[in-house]
Each structure stands twice: as structure tokens, then as C-alpha cells.
Scaffold this motif. Structure first.
Motif, PDB file in Angstrom:
ATOM      1  N   HIS A  11      -6.634  42.691 -53.326  1.00 33.21           N
ATOM      2  CA  HIS A  11      -5.185  42.667 -53.468  1.00 33.21           C
ATOM      3  C   HIS A  11      -4.706  44.090 -53.224  1.00 33.21           C
ATOM      4  CE1 HIS A  11      -1.296  42.473 -55.584  1.00 33.21           C
ATOM      5  NE2 HIS A  11      -1.331  41.203 -55.227  1.00 33.21           N
ATOM      6  N   LYS A  12      -3.574  44.288 -52.594  1.00 33.74           N
ATOM      7  CA  LYS A  12      -3.106  45.619 -52.200  1.00 33.74           C
ATOM      8  C   LYS A  12      -2.886  46.563 -53.383  1.00 33.74           C
ATOM      9  CE  LYS A  12      -1.143  44.393 -47.803  1.00 33.74           C
ATOM     10  NZ  LYS A  12      -0.013  44.394 -46.919  1.00 33.74           N
ATOM     11  N   ARG A  13      -2.292  46.093 -54.464  1.00 32.33           N
ATOM     12  CA  ARG A  13      -1.954  46.985 -55.572  1.00 32.33           C
ATOM     13  C   ARG A  13      -3.068  47.105 -56.597  1.00 32.33           C
ATOM     14  NH1 ARG A  13       3.591  44.406 -56.590  1.00 32.33           N
ATOM     15  NH2 ARG A  13       2.679  44.174 -58.639  1.00 32.33           N
ATOM     16  N   ARG A  14      -3.943  46.138 -56.672  1.00 37.65           N
ATOM     17  CA  ARG A  14      -5.045  46.172 -57.620  1.00 37.65           C
ATOM     18  C   ARG A  14      -6.349  46.020 -56.857  1.00 37.65           C
ATOM     19  NH1 ARG A  14      -3.235  41.636 -61.709  1.00 37.65           N
ATOM     20  NH2 ARG A  14      -2.849  40.668 -59.729  1.00 37.65           N
ATOM     21  N   PRO A  15      -7.451  46.589 -57.370  1.00 35.49           N
ATOM     22  CA  PRO A  15      -8.721  46.482 -56.648  1.00 35.49           C
ATOM     23  C   PRO A  15      -9.147  45.033 -56.419  1.00 35.49           C
ATOM     24  CG  PRO A  15      -8.913  47.974 -58.509  1.00 35.49           C
ATOM     25  CD  PRO A  15      -7.560  47.340 -58.596  1.00 35.49           C
ATOM     26  N   TYR A  16      -8.961  44.171 -57.417  1.00 34.63           N
ATOM     27  CA  TYR A  16      -9.361  42.772 -57.288  1.00 34.63           C
ATOM     28  C   TYR A  16      -8.330  41.878 -57.948  1.00 34.63           C
ATOM     29  CZ  TYR A  16     -13.936  44.199 -55.707  1.00 34.63           C
ATOM     30  OH  TYR A  16     -14.956  44.734 -54.985  1.00 34.63           O
ATOM     31  N   ARG A  17      -8.052  40.775 -57.335  1.00 38.91           N
ATOM     32  CA  ARG A  17      -7.202  39.763 -57.939  1.00 38.91           C
ATOM     33  C   ARG A  17      -8.136  38.615 -58.309  1.00 38.91           C
ATOM     34  NH1 ARG A  17      -1.728  36.942 -55.859  1.00 38.91           N
ATOM     35  NH2 ARG A  17      -0.804  38.078 -57.550  1.00 38.91           N
ATOM     36  N   PHE A  18      -8.119  38.194 -59.553  1.00 42.58           N
ATOM     37  CA  PHE A  18      -9.045  37.185 -60.020  1.00 42.58           C
ATOM     38  C   PHE A  18      -8.517  35.788 -59.782  1.00 42.58           C
ATOM     39  CE2 PHE A  18     -11.927  40.154 -61.486  1.00 42.58           C
ATOM     40  CZ  PHE A  18     -11.262  41.167 -62.147  1.00 42.58           C
ATOM     41  N   SER A  99     -26.546  52.656 -52.976  1.00 43.05           N
ATOM     42  CA  SER A  99     -26.190  52.437 -51.574  1.00 43.05           C
ATOM     43  C   SER A  99     -24.836  53.029 -51.191  1.00 43.05           C
ATOM     44  CB  SER A  99     -26.226  50.942 -51.232  1.00 43.05           C
ATOM     45  OG  SER A  99     -25.295  50.251 -52.023  1.00 43.05           O
ATOM     46  N   ASP A 100     -23.942  53.160 -52.159  1.00 44.58           N
ATOM     47  CA  ASP A 100     -22.637  53.767 -51.887  1.00 44.58           C
ATOM     48  C   ASP A 100     -22.276  54.728 -53.017  1.00 44.58           C
ATOM     49  OD1 ASP A 100     -22.262  51.882 -53.836  1.00 44.58           O
ATOM     50  OD2 ASP A 100     -20.605  50.861 -52.855  1.00 44.58           O
ATOM     51  N   ILE A 101     -23.224  55.575 -53.343  1.00 46.57           N
ATOM     52  CA  ILE A 101     -23.093  56.474 -54.489  1.00 46.57           C
ATOM     53  C   ILE A 101     -21.852  57.365 -54.392  1.00 46.57           C
ATOM     54  CG2 ILE A 101     -24.516  58.378 -53.600  1.00 46.57           C
ATOM     55  CD1 ILE A 101     -24.959  57.027 -57.118  1.00 46.57           C
ATOM     56  N   GLU A 102     -21.427  57.692 -53.161  1.00 44.50           N
ATOM     57  CA  GLU A 102     -20.244  58.545 -52.997  1.00 44.50           C
ATOM     58  C   GLU A 102     -18.959  57.859 -53.465  1.00 44.50           C
ATOM     59  OE1 GLU A 102     -20.506  55.926 -49.541  1.00 44.50           O
ATOM     60  OE2 GLU A 102     -21.991  57.227 -50.464  1.00 44.50           O
ATOM     61  N   ASP A 106     -14.692  54.728 -59.044  1.00 49.23           N
ATOM     62  CA  ASP A 106     -13.395  54.058 -58.933  1.00 49.23           C
ATOM     63  C   ASP A 106     -13.463  52.732 -59.697  1.00 49.23           C
ATOM     64  OD1 ASP A 106     -14.627  52.168 -57.293  1.00 49.23           O
ATOM     65  OD2 ASP A 106     -13.800  52.976 -55.440  1.00 49.23           O
ATOM     66  N   GLU A 107     -12.462  51.880 -59.512  1.00 49.34           N
ATOM     67  CA  GLU A 107     -12.368  50.646 -60.294  1.00 49.34           C
ATOM     68  C   GLU A 107     -13.437  49.602 -59.965  1.00 49.34           C
ATOM     69  OE1 GLU A 107      -9.806  51.643 -58.231  1.00 49.34           O
ATOM     70  OE2 GLU A 107      -8.599  52.710 -59.684  1.00 49.34           O
ATOM     71  N   SER A 108     -14.114  49.739 -58.825  1.00 47.30           N
ATOM     72  CA  SER A 108     -15.053  48.678 -58.441  1.00 47.30           C
ATOM     73  C   SER A 108     -16.466  49.162 -58.150  1.00 47.30           C
ATOM     74  CB  SER A 108     -14.508  47.919 -57.224  1.00 47.30           C
ATOM     75  OG  SER A 108     -14.374  48.804 -56.132  1.00 47.30           O
ATOM     76  N   HIS A 109     -16.761  50.437 -58.326  1.00 43.48           N
ATOM     77  CA  HIS A 109     -18.100  50.965 -58.056  1.00 43.48           C
ATOM     78  C   HIS A 109     -18.669  51.600 -59.321  1.00 43.48           C
ATOM     79  CE1 HIS A 109     -16.284  50.760 -54.040  1.00 43.48           C
ATOM     80  NE2 HIS A 109     -17.508  50.512 -53.636  1.00 43.48           N
ATOM     81  N   LEU A 110     -19.763  51.050 -59.782  1.00 38.64           N
ATOM     82  CA  LEU A 110     -20.432  51.543 -60.974  1.00 38.64           C
ATOM     83  C   LEU A 110     -21.837  52.005 -60.604  1.00 38.64           C
ATOM     84  CD1 LEU A 110     -19.391  48.594 -63.281  1.00 38.64           C
ATOM     85  CD2 LEU A 110     -18.251  50.797 -63.037  1.00 38.64           C
ATOM     86  N   THR A 111     -22.437  52.841 -61.429  1.00 39.30           N
ATOM     87  CA  THR A 111     -23.776  53.327 -61.114  1.00 39.30           C
ATOM     88  C   THR A 111     -24.871  52.550 -61.817  1.00 39.30           C
ATOM     89  OG1 THR A 111     -23.540  54.950 -62.880  1.00 39.30           O
ATOM     90  CG2 THR A 111     -23.096  55.694 -60.634  1.00 39.30           C
TER      91      THR A 111
END
Length: 160
Positions: A11-18, A99-102, A106-111
């Protein structure tokens, strides 16, 4: 941690729309235990999480997948029946995302995450794995499955 099921639609304004939301709250520890109990009741040996730094595997720096601790069994260097007392296992493996550590932070990438998995070393294959997954998701978790997709194959890789 609460559990939320999503379609992952952007979704444009939020990382994910459920699209799908579980109508009850369940802690991550409850989901983990339900999963492990489900497979234990079906003859799987529950294996504890291995180290985040794999022992004896110089091909990787960190554990990045739930099946990584079972690599010796998949390549025929170890015997699951001998080591686990069964050909089928289940685990909640701690993993590090690299795989995408850089993009982490943000709101959707965790380690760090745990990957729940069931594994068979010669006792069953895709058909039974799908049946187990369907039963766990629809009966034990109470979720509805609206559609299923099947990999149709591509150059050099056969269809499922």
C-alpha cells in the motif's frame, strides 16, 4: 508478540495493507508450541534450535534457514533414524536474515526470526507435507485457505 496473517499486499502510505486478520490474539510462544505439538503427535521428533553460527559448515556464516541444521541429513552424511530415532523431525529454528541486510531496520525488514519447519528424511514427500500443512492451518489454527498455487516449472526446473 501478537500474530497477524497478511497477504503482504503493498500500500502506498503503509508498508503492508492486511487482507486477512486473525480474529483472536495469540502469542508467538503459543503458535510455536501448537506447531511443535502438532507434528510431535504425528510421529515427528522435536529438535531444539541449533546455534546461529552453524557448527561444522563453512559454506555459511550464520543460520539463515530452518532446514540448515539438517543439511548433513539431506546430503547423506548423517542418519536421522539413528540420531533422532525417527525419519521425521520438527523444529523452531532461530535464524538471521542476511540476504538484504542493508534494508534492515525499516517496517518490513528484520534481522532475527524463528522459522518453524517439519522435515522428512525419506518417510514422506510433497503430498503428505501439503496435507500436514493444510490440516495445521485450517484445523489447529482455524484459518481459511482461499486458494493454492502450484509451481508450473521453468527452464531446467520441472513443475511440482
Amino acid at each position: 508478540m501478537d500474530f497477524l496473517v497478511s497477504s503482504g499486499r503493498r500500500h502506498k502510505r503503509r508498508p503492508y495493507r492486511f487482507k486477512y486478520v486473525i480474529l483472536f490474539s495469540m502469542q508467538s510462544a503459543e503458535i510455536r508450541q501448537k506447531f511443535l505439538d502438532f507434528f510431535k503427535e504425528r510421529g515427528h521428533t522435536v529438535i531444539p534450535s541449533s546455534s546461529l553460527v552453524p557448527a561444522g559448515d563453512s559454506s555459511v556464516l550464520f543460520t539463515t534457514a530452518g532446514m540448515q541444521q539438517f543439511k548433513p541429513y539431506y546430503i547423506g552424511k548423517a542418519d536421522a533414524q539413528k540420531d533422532f530415532g525417527a525419519l521425521n523431525t520438527a523444529s523452531a529454528q532461530k535464524c538471521v536474515r542476511t540476504s538484504d541486510i542493508e534494508a534492515v531496520g525499516d517496517e518490513s525488514h528484520l534481522t532475527f526470526f524463528e522459522m518453524l519447519g517439519n522435515f522428512s528424511f525419506g518417510d514422506y514427500w510433497k503430498k503428505e507435507a501439503i496435507e500436514y500443512a493444510h490440516e495445521f492451518i485450517t484445523k489447529d489454527m482455524g484459518l481459511q485457505i482461499d486458494f493454492v498455487s502450484v509451481f508450473g516449472g521453468e527452464a531446467g526446473v520441472p513443475e511440482d
